[in-house]
Design an enzyme around this catalytic site. Structure first.
Site, PDB file in Angstrom:
ATOM      1  N   GLN A 123      25.303  28.711  64.107  1.00 20.45           N
ATOM      2  CA  GLN A 123      24.681  28.946  62.895  1.00 20.45           C
ATOM      3  C   GLN A 123      25.687  29.734  62.041  1.00 20.45           C
ATOM      4  O   GLN A 123      25.443  29.596  60.726  1.00 20.45           O
ATOM      5  CB  GLN A 123      23.399  29.814  63.234  1.00 20.45           C
ATOM      6  N   ASP A 155      29.338  22.770  59.554  1.00 18.62           N
ATOM      7  CA  ASP A 155      30.830  22.632  59.434  1.00 18.62           C
ATOM      8  C   ASP A 155      31.554  23.853  59.073  1.00 18.62           C
ATOM      9  O   ASP A 155      32.699  24.082  59.529  1.00 18.62           O
ATOM     10  CB  ASP A 155      31.330  21.393  58.400  1.00 18.62           C
ATOM     11  N   ARG A 180      24.493  41.095  69.232  1.00 12.94           N
ATOM     12  CA  ARG A 180      24.053  39.998  70.180  1.00 12.94           C
ATOM     13  C   ARG A 180      24.864  38.668  69.355  1.00 12.94           C
ATOM     14  O   ARG A 180      24.363  38.311  68.260  1.00 12.94           O
ATOM     15  CB  ARG A 180      22.608  39.700  70.302  1.00 12.94           C
ATOM     16  N   HIS A 225      23.568  29.121  73.328  1.00 16.69           N
ATOM     17  CA  HIS A 225      22.620  28.951  72.265  1.00 16.69           C
ATOM     18  C   HIS A 225      22.370  27.757  71.751  1.00 16.69           C
ATOM     19  O   HIS A 225      22.906  27.483  70.354  1.00 16.69           O
ATOM     20  CB  HIS A 225      22.765  30.141  71.196  1.00 16.69           C
ATOM     21  N   ASN A 269      19.461  30.933  75.583  1.00 18.01           N
ATOM     22  CA  ASN A 269      18.666  31.166  74.602  1.00 18.01           C
ATOM     23  C   ASN A 269      17.138  30.295  74.533  1.00 18.01           C
ATOM     24  O   ASN A 269      17.436  29.095  74.257  1.00 18.01           O
ATOM     25  CB  ASN A 269      19.197  31.306  73.063  1.00 18.01           C
ATOM     26  N   GLU A 270      16.255  30.955  74.651  1.00 15.87           N
ATOM     27  CA  GLU A 270      14.912  30.239  74.432  1.00 15.87           C
ATOM     28  C   GLU A 270      14.968  28.611  75.249  1.00 15.87           C
ATOM     29  O   GLU A 270      14.836  27.750  74.495  1.00 15.87           O
ATOM     30  CB  GLU A 270      14.674  29.895  72.904  1.00 15.87           C
ATOM     31  N   ASN A 377      12.274  36.837  72.329  1.00 15.06           N
ATOM     32  CA  ASN A 377      12.307  36.634  71.245  1.00 15.06           C
ATOM     33  C   ASN A 377      10.718  36.431  70.709  1.00 15.06           C
ATOM     34  O   ASN A 377       9.903  35.518  71.112  1.00 15.06           O
ATOM     35  CB  ASN A 377      12.712  35.275  70.868  1.00 15.06           C
ATOM     36  N   TYR A 379       8.237  35.920  67.227  1.00 11.30           N
ATOM     37  CA  TYR A 379       7.981  35.892  65.648  1.00 11.30           C
ATOM     38  C   TYR A 379       6.610  35.851  65.343  1.00 11.30           C
ATOM     39  O   TYR A 379       6.582  36.092  64.030  1.00 11.30           O
ATOM     40  CB  TYR A 379       8.843  34.467  65.338  1.00 11.30           C
ATOM     41  N   GLU A 447      15.318  39.046  69.618  1.00 12.46           N
ATOM     42  CA  GLU A 447      15.249  38.540  68.443  1.00 12.46           C
ATOM     43  C   GLU A 447      13.794  38.775  67.974  1.00 12.46           C
ATOM     44  O   GLU A 447      12.821  38.720  68.682  1.00 12.46           O
ATOM     45  CB  GLU A 447      15.290  37.085  68.227  1.00 12.46           C
TER      46      GLU A 447
END
Ligand code: BGC
Length: 549
Positions: A123, A155, A180, A225, A269-270, A377, A379, A447
Site C-alpha cells: 500500500q 507501482d 506497525r 499483509h 494480517n486478517e 482490527n 472498523y 488497526e
C-alpha cells in the site's frame, strides 16, 4: 410615579437575588460540531437551580449548562447522576458536571499503553519492480484492466521505498511508541524461497528498523499483509498445503535476518479478509481474483492452511529464536461486532455464530502456545439476526454468511460512511467478549480508522477526529471500567495510500499524500495533531474545546 418605583424595586430585587448560572453548550453529532460559548446568565427569579448535562455514548457528545427553567433539579433533589455513558446532573451551584463544569469527562489510558500507527508494504512502498524485487499477486492483479478503481496500481504508491526517511520523520513527530508495517516477501526473497536473497531489499528494511529503534519506537512487523509471491500463487497459493512450509521458511528468514531488531511480530494480517475477498470475493475482489466459482470449498481450505502457516511461524520462533530474541508473536484478526436485531434467543444465538465465524475461527486455536497477544482490527459493527432456511443472503464472502445462518445489516441510527459504521461501543463489546473467551490475554488493537469524507474540508478531517475520539474513549472504558487487557492502539493509517480495490480514491491517512506530485508530498491532517495530543497526555478529551477541531 409610585407604580414606577415599585417596578424599579422589583427589577432591582430580581437583579440582586436571581440566580446566576453558567450557560453554554457543545453538541457533536453525525455531521456537525456546534458550540455556544460559555457565559454567565442571570436566571429568571423563579429559577432556583443551575443544571448541567453531559451525555457521551462514544459517538455523540452533548454538553449543556444553564438555568434550570424546567424545574427538574428540584424534583431530583438538587443533583442526580444517571448511569454511564449518559450523565445528567442538576445542582444548586453552577459547577457540577464532573468535578468542574469547565472540565467535563475525560477518558484516560494507562501510562504503559502503546500508541502506534500502521501501514502495509504494497500500500505504501512502490518500487514494485525496483532493485531486484520479485512480483507479488498484487503486482500482477493490478495490471488487469478494470479491477481497481481508475486502474490504479501500487507501482509507485507513496514511494516509501525512496521516501522512507520522511515517513520516519512523520512517525517521530507523532510521538508514537510503536510503528506497525509489513515486509514485502518478494522484496527480500524475489522468488519466495530462501535460496535467492535480494540484499537491497534486506538493506531497505534494516534502514527502517535501525531508524525506528534509534528513535525508541518499537517496530511491530507484519510478516504477511496479502502480497503473496506470484510464484506461489501459480502453485495454488493458500490452497496448496505446501504453503505452510514455504511460509515457515520465509518467517525463519525474517527472524534470522531482522529478529534482533524486532520485539513484536504479527504473522498474518486478517485471515478472514484473505479467505473472503481472495477466495470468495463477489462485491470486493482481491488478488488474485480468480476463485469466485470455487468459493464453497476454497474458503475453508484456505483458512485452514492460513492457520497452519501461523502456527508454523510461531513454532519456529519458539524453538529457534525465542530464547535469544525474547520477542512476542501474534496474529491480526478482523471482522465486525454484531448486535442482535431483537432480544430473541434466535437472534442472540445468530450473533454468537457470527462472532465465531468472524473472530472465533482464528482466535480460538491460537492461545495454545502460538500467540503472545491477539492483534485486532476493528472498523465497524452490524446488526444480525437468524437467517430462515429459505432466505438467500447476498453478501461478499456469501458462503460464510450462508453457513453461519445469519443475516446482517446496518442500523439506520448509526453513522454509516462507505462500508464503515461508526460504533465505538461495538469495539468495547468485542473487547469484553475476548476477555471472557480467552482468559483476558493481551490484546493489541492493530488497526482502527476511517476514510476521509466529503464533510472534511482541506486537512480538517473532523470525521476522523470524531471516530478516533469515540474509539479511544471506548478502549479506555474497556480497560478502566471492564478490566480488559488492552495493551496498545494502532491507528490505520499513517498516510493516505493504495486502498486495494479503491485505489487512491479512498484515503485513510492522518497524513495526506499528494499522489500527483513526484515527491508524494506528505502533509499532516488535523487528526495527526489531535492524535499526538492524546499520545502526549494519555487522555482522550470527552469533547473538544473551541479551536482544536
Ligand atoms: C486492511 C488494510 C486496509 C484497511 C482499510 C484493513 O482490513 O488490513 O490493509 O487498508 O483495512 O480498508
Amino acid at each position: 410615579m409610585r407604580i414606577l418605583k415599585v417596578l424599579l424595586a422589583a427589577v432591582l430585587i430580581q437583579t440582586v437575588f436571581s440566580l446566576e448560572c453558567i450557560t453554554g453548550s457543545l453538541r457533536q453529532d453525525k455531521l456537525q460540531i456546534g458550540y455556544q460559548p460559555i457565559t454567565v446568565e442571570q436566571c429568571d427569579t423563579n429559577v432556583t437551580a443551575c443544571f448541567s448535562f453531559y451525555h457521551n455514548d462514544g459517538t455523540h457528545f452533548t454538553y449543556k449548562l444553564g438555568c434550570d427553567i424546567s424545574g427538574l433539579c428540584l424534583t431530583s433533589n438538587g443533583c442526580s447522576l444517571t448511569a454511564d455513558p449518559g450523565r445528567q446532573c442538576c445542582c444548586d451551584t453552577s459547577s457540577c458536571v464532573y468535578q468542574n463544569a469547565t472540565q467535563p469527562l475525560t477518558f484516560s489510558l494507562p501510562s504503559n499503553f502503546a500508541f502506534s500507527t500502521a501501514t502495509a508494504a504494497y500500500q505504501i512502498e512502490g518500487g514494485a519492480f525496483a532493485d531486484g524485487k520479485g512480483p507479488s499477486i498484487w503486482d500482477i492483479y493490478t495490471r488487469k484492466p478494470n479491477k481497481i478503481r481508475n486502474n490504479d496500481t501500487g507501482d509507485i504508491a507513496c514511494d516509501s521505498y525512496n521516501q522512507w526517511e520522511k515517513d520516519i520523520q512523520n512517525i517521530k513527530d507523532l510521538h508514537i511508541n510503536e510503528y506497525r508495517f509489513s515486509i514485502s516477501w518478494t522484496r527480500v526473497l524475489p522468488y519466495g524461497t530462501n535460496d535467492v536473497v535480494n540484499q537491497k531489499g534486506v538493506d531497505y528494511y534494516n534502514k527502517i528498523l535501525d531508524a525506528l529503534n534509534s528513535a525508541n519506537i518499537n517496530p511491530v512487523v507484519t510478516i504477511f499483509h496479502w502480497d503473496l509471491p506470484q510464484a506461489f500463487q501459480e502453485r495454488g497459493g493458500f490452497l496448496n498445503p505446501n504453503i505452510i512450509e514455504l511460509y515457515g521458511n520465509y518467517s525463519r528468514f525474517l527472524f534470522q535476518t531482522f529478529g534482533s531488531k524486532v520485539q513484536k511480530w504479527v504473522t498474518i494480517n486478517e485471515p478472514l479478509s484473505i479467505v473472503k475477498y481472495e477466495y470468495c470475493g463477489e462485491a470486493v475482489i482481491h488478488a488474485p481474483g480468480e476463485f469466485r466459482e470455487h468459493c464453497d470449498w476454497m474458503v475453508y481450505q484456505a483458512g485452514h492452511n492460513i492457520l497452519l502457516c501461523h502456527s508454523k511461524a510461531a513454532e519456529i520462533y519458539n524453538n529457534e529464536f525465542r530464547a535469544t530474541q525474547n520477542g512476542q508473536i501474534g496474529i491480526t484478526i478482523s471482522g465486525t461486532w454484531m448486535f442482535p436485531e431483537s432480544a430473541s434467543k434466535d437472534d442472540t444465538d445468530a450473533c454468537e455464530r457470527g462472532y465465531q465465524f468472524d473472530w472465533g475461527w482464528w482466535a480460538n486455536p491460537v492461545f495454545n502456545g502460538s500467540a503472545d497477544f491477539l492483534g485486532v482490527n476493528y472498523y465497524r459493527s452490524l446488526k444480525a439476526r437468524n437467517r430462515n432456511s429459505d432466505e438467500y443472503t447476498w453478501f461478499s464472502g456469501y458462503k460464510l454468511a450462508l453457513d453461519s445462518g445469519i443475516v446482517t445489516d446496518y442500523d439506520p441510527n448509526w453513522e454509516i460512511i462507505s462500508w464503515i459504521s461508526v460504533v465505538p461501543q461495538g469495539l468495547r463489546s468485542l473487547l469484553n467478549k475476548f476477555k471472557t473467551e480467552y482468559g483476558n490475554k493481551p490484546i493489541l488493537i492493530t488497526e482502527n480508522g476511517i476514510m476521509d469524507t466529503e464533510n472534511d474540508i482541506g486537512f480538517q478531517d473532523n470525521t476522523r477526529i470524531r471516530y478516533l475520539r469515540g474509539h479511544l474513549a471506548a478502549i479506555s472504558q474497556a480497560i478502566n471500567e471492564d478490566g480488559v487487557n488492552v495493551i496498545g492502539y494502532t491507528l490505520w493509517s499513517l498516510m493516505d495510500n493504495f486502498e486495494w480495490t479503491d485505489g487512491y480514491s479512498t484515503k485513510f491517512g492522518i497524513y495526506s499524500v499528494d499522489f500527483n506530485s513526484p515527491n508524494r508530498t506528505r502533509v499532516a491532517k488535523a487528526s495527526a495533531t489531535f492524535y499526538k495530543n492524546i499520545i502526549n497526555s494519555k487522555i482522550v478529551p470527552g469533547f473538544s474545546t473551541i479551536g482544536d477541531e
